[in-house]
Design a protein around this motif. Structure first.
Motif, PDB file in Angstrom:
ATOM      1  N   ASP A  94       0.810  -1.220   0.000  1.00 18.10           N
ATOM      2  CA  ASP A  94       0.000   0.000   0.000  1.00 18.10           C
ATOM      3  C   ASP A  94       0.843   1.270   0.000  1.00 18.10           C
ATOM      4  OD1 ASP A  94      -2.097  -1.694   0.011  1.00 18.10           O
ATOM      5  OD2 ASP A  94      -2.930  -1.077   1.942  1.00 18.10           O
ATOM      6  N   ARG A  95       2.084   1.167   0.436  1.00 21.43           N
ATOM      7  CA  ARG A  95       2.977   2.327   0.389  1.00 21.43           C
ATOM      8  C   ARG A  95       3.754   2.388  -0.923  1.00 21.43           C
ATOM      9  NH1 ARG A  95       6.031   3.347   6.068  1.00 21.43           N
ATOM     10  NH2 ARG A  95       6.976   4.904   4.689  1.00 21.43           N
ATOM     11  N   ASN A 155       7.812   8.989   5.386  1.00 23.44           N
ATOM     12  CA  ASN A 155       7.438   8.650   4.012  1.00 23.44           C
ATOM     13  C   ASN A 155       8.671   8.565   3.123  1.00 23.44           C
ATOM     14  OD1 ASN A 155       5.879   8.051   1.812  1.00 23.44           O
ATOM     15  ND2 ASN A 155       5.233  10.161   1.425  1.00 23.44           N
ATOM     16  N   TYR A 218      -6.789   1.337   9.450  1.00 27.00           N
ATOM     17  CA  TYR A 218      -6.781   1.085   8.002  1.00 27.00           C
ATOM     18  C   TYR A 218      -8.154   1.379   7.397  1.00 27.00           C
ATOM     19  CZ  TYR A 218      -5.546  -1.236   3.621  1.00 27.00           C
ATOM     20  OH  TYR A 218      -5.277  -1.508   2.295  1.00 27.00           O
ATOM     21  N   HIS A 221      -9.163   5.019   6.518  1.00 25.62           N
ATOM     22  CA  HIS A 221      -8.566   5.655   5.345  1.00 25.62           C
ATOM     23  C   HIS A 221      -9.028   5.019   4.035  1.00 25.62           C
ATOM     24  CE1 HIS A 221      -5.809   8.242   7.582  1.00 25.62           C
ATOM     25  NE2 HIS A 221      -5.619   7.222   8.401  1.00 25.62           N
ATOM     26  N   PRO A 223     -11.426   4.450   0.815  1.00 22.03           N
ATOM     27  CA  PRO A 223     -12.273   5.380   0.045  1.00 22.03           C
ATOM     28  C   PRO A 223     -13.750   5.106   0.278  1.00 22.03           C
ATOM     29  CG  PRO A 223     -11.333   3.704  -1.385  1.00 22.03           C
ATOM     30  CD  PRO A 223     -10.674   3.530  -0.049  1.00 22.03           C
ATOM     31  N   CYS A 245      -6.588   0.778   0.594  1.00 21.82           N
ATOM     32  CA  CYS A 245      -6.192   2.143   0.948  1.00 21.82           C
ATOM     33  C   CYS A 245      -5.202   2.679  -0.081  1.00 21.82           C
ATOM     34  CB  CYS A 245      -5.577   2.157   2.350  1.00 21.82           C
ATOM     35  SG  CYS A 245      -5.107   3.802   2.918  1.00 21.82           S
ATOM     36  N   LYS A 246      -5.443   3.891  -0.548  1.00 18.30           N
ATOM     37  CA  LYS A 246      -4.610   4.498  -1.585  1.00 18.30           C
ATOM     38  C   LYS A 246      -3.898   5.755  -1.098  1.00 18.30           C
ATOM     39  CE  LYS A 246      -7.791   2.821  -5.145  1.00 18.30           C
ATOM     40  NZ  LYS A 246      -8.686   3.183  -6.258  1.00 18.30           N
ATOM     41  N   GLN A 247      -3.745   5.883   0.213  1.00 18.87           N
ATOM     42  CA  GLN A 247      -3.130   7.085   0.776  1.00 18.87           C
ATOM     43  C   GLN A 247      -1.708   6.862   1.258  1.00 18.87           C
ATOM     44  OE1 GLN A 247      -5.668   9.244   3.506  1.00 18.87           O
ATOM     45  NE2 GLN A 247      -7.508   8.316   2.646  1.00 18.87           N
ATOM     46  N   LEU A 250      -0.135   7.247   5.073  1.00 17.20           N
ATOM     47  CA  LEU A 250      -1.231   7.666   5.938  1.00 17.20           C
ATOM     48  C   LEU A 250      -2.127   6.498   6.337  1.00 17.20           C
ATOM     49  CD1 LEU A 250      -2.296  11.031   4.234  1.00 17.20           C
ATOM     50  CD2 LEU A 250      -0.841  10.703   6.250  1.00 17.20           C
ATOM     51  N   CYS A 251      -2.106   5.429   5.566  1.00 16.13           N
ATOM     52  CA  CYS A 251      -2.934   4.256   5.896  1.00 16.13           C
ATOM     53  C   CYS A 251      -2.503   3.599   7.201  1.00 16.13           C
ATOM     54  CB  CYS A 251      -2.862   3.232   4.763  1.00 16.13           C
ATOM     55  SG  CYS A 251      -3.392   3.831   3.146  1.00 16.13           S
TER      56      CYS A 251
END
Length: 295
Positions: A94-95, A155, A218, A221, A223, A245-247, A250-251
């Motif tokens: 996801d990251r 990040n 999770y 965050h 959608p 999660c697409k953030q 932040l997820c």
């Protein structure tokens, strides 16, 4: 684990001792609990010289402050490390830190560092005469656990792999030193039952983080899709596309912050454990000098 802990509550009638006068293998001595003097002479003479003079039972260990300090360390440090290892693949995916192969390499890296840390801890504890040395290593494991969780919140892929290394060191130092602390504080006679209770009770932290905190963070965050009545409904999102999660970082950021707080509590508990062990040692030395003066 629960079965082992319950079996440990029974009074043990067999003590394992090593004959220090010869290089023979451990000697199995059947010593009755009723023979207090013989048991004290044959057992205490051969155990770790840094161990407590009093041989605790699982029930008496529950009344000791050291047990609950070790439980806090087990709950917080082990819980944060284990729950994060379980979602390592999800974190990397996801990251967008690489393919599935990269996440597997990161997991292998954690295990390799953990194994090397366990061997290093064993060598260091064997070479160090200090009674508080294993407890100090537990505090170091808690500090590395907090550091790894902080690095996970950053990040950058470099910090992500640095967090994996720190978590591997924390895991290895923890499992290489906490059993020794338990044996030295409570003695070896009932070490299996006492340590079994620690592991069993310590699962609370892992369950809380894995089944409660991480899924909730999770899901917050994920959608949301607008339903027909104009309200947002995350449950109505498409399973194949919208339930991921697409953030990026932040997820998991809030989850890692909570894990870092857990590890900080473990660090405070481990420092309290170091102080308690040193305080009891000073108290025993003072009592020994008083007894020698009376004699």
């Amino acid at each position: 684990i629960i079965g082992i802990a319950l079996l440990g509550l029974r009074r043990q009638r067999i003590a394992v001792a090593t004959d220090l006068g010869s290089p023979s293998a451990p000697l199995l001595a059947g010593i009755s609990n009723d023979q207090q003097g013989l048991r004290s002479h044959a057992y205490r003479r051969n155990v770790d010289r840094n161990s407590e003079d009093v041989l605790h039972t699982p029930r008496s260990a529950l009344c000791a402050v050291e047990f609950w300090l070790m439980w806090l360390v087990m709950t917080t440090v082990c819980g944060s490390n284990a729950s994060t290892m379980n979602i390592m693949s999800l974190i990397f995916t996801d990251r967008h830190a690489g393919s599935e192969v990269v996440s597997r390499i990161a997991s292998i890296l954690v295990m390799v560092i953990s194994s090397l840390s366990r061997f290093s801890c064993g060598i260091f504890i064997a070479a160090s005469p200090g009674r508080s040395t294993p407890a100090i290593l537990v505090a170091g494991a808690a500090m590395m656990a907090a550091t790894s969780q902080v690095l996970f919140t950053l990040n950058d892929e470099v910090f992500l792999f640095a967090a994996c290394i720190a978590m591997g060191m924390s895991d290895g130092m923890f499992w290489g030193s906490l059993p020794v602390v338990s044996n030295r504080v409570f003695g070896l006679q009932n070490s299996g039952g006492i340590y079994g209770m620690l592991v069993c009770f310590g699962a609370v932290g892992f369950i809380t983080l894995s089944l409660g905190v991480q899924p909730a963070v999770y899901a917050s965050h994920l959608p949301h899709r607008v339903s027909k009545n104009g309200t947002t409904d995350s449950a109505a999102a498409d399973v194949n596309t919208d339930r991921v999660c697409k953030q990026g970082v932040l997820c998991f950021r809030e989850y890692h912050i909570i894990c870092a707080c857990f590890a900080a509590i473990g660090l405070a508990s481990s420092l309290g454990l170091v102080w308690t062990i040193a305080w009891r040692k000073r108290l025993q030395q003072k009592q020994s000098r008083l007894n020698d003066g009376l004699l």
